[in-house]
Design an enzyme around this catalytic site. Sequence first.
Site, PDB file in Angstrom:
ATOM      1  N   ASP A 133       0.800  -1.208   0.000  1.00 31.69           N
ATOM      2  CA  ASP A 133       0.000   0.000   0.000  1.00 31.69           C
ATOM      3  C   ASP A 133       0.843   1.273   0.000  1.00 31.69           C
ATOM      4  O   ASP A 133       0.403   2.305   0.493  1.00 31.69           O
ATOM      5  CB  ASP A 133      -0.875  -0.049   1.268  1.00 31.69           C
ATOM      6  CG  ASP A 133      -2.034   0.932   1.202  1.00 31.69           C
ATOM      7  OD1 ASP A 133      -2.414   1.311   0.106  1.00 31.69           O
ATOM      8  OD2 ASP A 133      -2.522   1.323   2.278  1.00 31.69           O
ATOM      9  N   ASN A 154     -18.317  -2.282  -4.282  1.00 30.20           N
ATOM     10  CA  ASN A 154     -17.677  -1.231  -3.483  1.00 30.20           C
ATOM     11  C   ASN A 154     -16.182  -1.100  -3.819  1.00 30.20           C
ATOM     12  O   ASN A 154     -15.454  -0.387  -3.148  1.00 30.20           O
ATOM     13  CB  ASN A 154     -17.846  -1.512  -1.984  1.00 30.20           C
ATOM     14  CG  ASN A 154     -17.223  -2.832  -1.553  1.00 30.20           C
ATOM     15  OD1 ASN A 154     -16.621  -3.548  -2.362  1.00 30.20           O
ATOM     16  ND2 ASN A 154     -17.357  -3.165  -0.280  1.00 30.20           N
ATOM     17  N   CYS A 188     -21.287 -10.853  -7.001  1.00 25.12           N
ATOM     18  CA  CYS A 188     -22.130  -9.829  -6.369  1.00 25.12           C
ATOM     19  C   CYS A 188     -23.577  -9.937  -6.843  1.00 25.12           C
ATOM     20  O   CYS A 188     -24.498  -9.558  -6.118  1.00 25.12           O
ATOM     21  CB  CYS A 188     -21.600  -8.425  -6.700  1.00 25.12           C
ATOM     22  SG  CYS A 188     -20.060  -8.009  -5.844  1.00 25.12           S
ATOM     23  N   CYS A 194     -24.025  -2.535  -0.513  1.00 27.89           N
ATOM     24  CA  CYS A 194     -22.953  -1.566  -0.238  1.00 27.89           C
ATOM     25  C   CYS A 194     -23.301  -0.193  -0.811  1.00 27.89           C
ATOM     26  O   CYS A 194     -23.076   0.846  -0.169  1.00 27.89           O
ATOM     27  CB  CYS A 194     -21.615  -2.060  -0.787  1.00 27.89           C
ATOM     28  SG  CYS A 194     -21.580  -2.386  -2.564  1.00 27.89           S
ATOM     29  N   CYS A 198     -24.039   3.273   1.723  1.00 26.89           N
ATOM     30  CA  CYS A 198     -23.018   4.331   1.820  1.00 26.89           C
ATOM     31  C   CYS A 198     -23.673   5.685   2.096  1.00 26.89           C
ATOM     32  O   CYS A 198     -24.413   6.201   1.249  1.00 26.89           O
ATOM     33  CB  CYS A 198     -22.201   4.396   0.533  1.00 26.89           C
ATOM     34  SG  CYS A 198     -20.920   5.686   0.594  1.00 26.89           S
ATOM     35  N   LYS A 223      -6.491  16.547   3.675  1.00 23.15           N
ATOM     36  CA  LYS A 223      -5.702  17.355   4.608  1.00 23.15           C
ATOM     37  C   LYS A 223      -6.393  18.677   4.957  1.00 23.15           C
ATOM     38  O   LYS A 223      -6.116  19.266   5.986  1.00 23.15           O
ATOM     39  CB  LYS A 223      -4.309  17.652   4.017  1.00 23.15           C
ATOM     40  CG  LYS A 223      -3.502  16.388   3.678  1.00 23.15           C
ATOM     41  CD  LYS A 223      -3.463  15.389   4.819  1.00 23.15           C
ATOM     42  CE  LYS A 223      -2.807  14.079   4.431  1.00 23.15           C
ATOM     43  NZ  LYS A 223      -3.088  12.999   5.391  1.00 23.15           N
ATOM     44  N   ASP A 242     -16.203   1.293   7.874  1.00 21.87           N
ATOM     45  CA  ASP A 242     -16.406  -0.123   7.551  1.00 21.87           C
ATOM     46  C   ASP A 242     -17.794  -0.416   6.984  1.00 21.87           C
ATOM     47  O   ASP A 242     -18.147  -1.573   6.778  1.00 21.87           O
ATOM     48  CB  ASP A 242     -16.226  -0.990   8.818  1.00 21.87           C
ATOM     49  CG  ASP A 242     -14.781  -1.063   9.284  1.00 21.87           C
ATOM     50  OD1 ASP A 242     -13.880  -0.886   8.447  1.00 21.87           O
ATOM     51  OD2 ASP A 242     -14.557  -1.286  10.491  1.00 21.87           O
ATOM     52  N   CYS A 244     -19.518  -0.258   4.094  1.00 25.24           N
ATOM     53  CA  CYS A 244     -19.781  -1.066   2.894  1.00 25.24           C
ATOM     54  C   CYS A 244     -19.325  -2.509   3.058  1.00 25.24           C
ATOM     55  O   CYS A 244     -19.821  -3.405   2.369  1.00 25.24           O
ATOM     56  CB  CYS A 244     -19.151  -0.438   1.647  1.00 25.24           C
ATOM     57  SG  CYS A 244     -17.352  -0.443   1.605  1.00 25.24           S
ATOM     58  N   CYS A 248     -21.910  -6.186   3.575  1.00 24.44           N
ATOM     59  CA  CYS A 248     -21.691  -7.140   2.485  1.00 24.44           C
ATOM     60  C   CYS A 248     -22.013  -8.569   2.927  1.00 24.44           C
ATOM     61  O   CYS A 248     -21.438  -9.070   3.901  1.00 24.44           O
ATOM     62  CB  CYS A 248     -20.236  -7.078   2.010  1.00 24.44           C
ATOM     63  SG  CYS A 248     -19.838  -8.277   0.713  1.00 24.44           S
TER      64      CYS A 248
END
Length: 311
Positions: A133, A154, A188, A194, A198, A223, A242, A244, A248
């Site tokens: 990441d 999602n 899906c 999801c 949201c 920022k 958390d 979405c 699920c």
Amino acid sequence: MFNNSAKYSQMIKAEALRLGFMACGISKAEFLEEEAPRLENWLNNNHHGEMGYMENHFDKRLDPRLLVDDAKSIVSLTLNYFTEDKQLDINAPKISKYAFGTDYHSVIKEKLKELLAFINENIGEVAGRCFVDSAPVMDKAWAQKSGLGWRGKNSNLISKDAGSFFFLAELIIDLELAYDSPFAADHCGSCTRCIDACPTDAIVAPYTVDGSKCISYLTIELKNEIPTEFKGKMENWMFGCDICQDVCPWNRFATPHKEPAFEPALTLLQLKKDELIEMTDDVFKQVFKGSAVKRTKFTGLKRNIDFLREN
């Protein structure tokens, strides 16, 4: 008899599981042809918000051979972080499950280094890099190409066996291996849970997330001040979100992780709403020492909590 590439692939996968990874898949290092127009369209629509770094290294994102000289293989790995632990004060501003324990970057990086060392010791001298990441690597695309799951509506990678509460990581190496088949199916179906759940309408279309509207982006990546359009829509999240994933159906298969480093500190789970509101910089440093929450810095977390209070 196995040829060497198949033998080496089995050895790497076995060691990955021994190190605590949940799953391991391997794909050929090549240009991500299908991803190129998707990424370009996503950027052109400004779905990356203020994440300017997403515009950088466009070519490297799509071709790992530009990241690692003579790259041959992408070893994709998943690490479970699902937990049934919860913050004790139900009125306290919420933290995403992935940030309950030690910062995953350092935990996974250490495991990747061990895996690369294993390859060098047991297979031969291999050049490569570890990615968690933190570089222009399209981890979901590589995980899907290596058979680890499909991308849900999602945009998270979903596994039929484990849901989606897991981290993704990669080793890009100059070793030819046996490659797994891509995960081609989409499970899906007609489900839109999801999308419906949201609160900021960040999932602007199935499989497309406008990052600039996502609560995780607003509480971590952004920022500047949180735009007023999101007043009353944050669902009390102060770091990540958390929603979405919680809704699920595939996450009914999620099981608690077994990684000691991800065990939450009691001091974090026991934080009361008033304690978070009145938190000082010193308390922030004590409670979130070694945690991914440090990414927001004290001023960022305070901004998020103040925004929630105002609404």
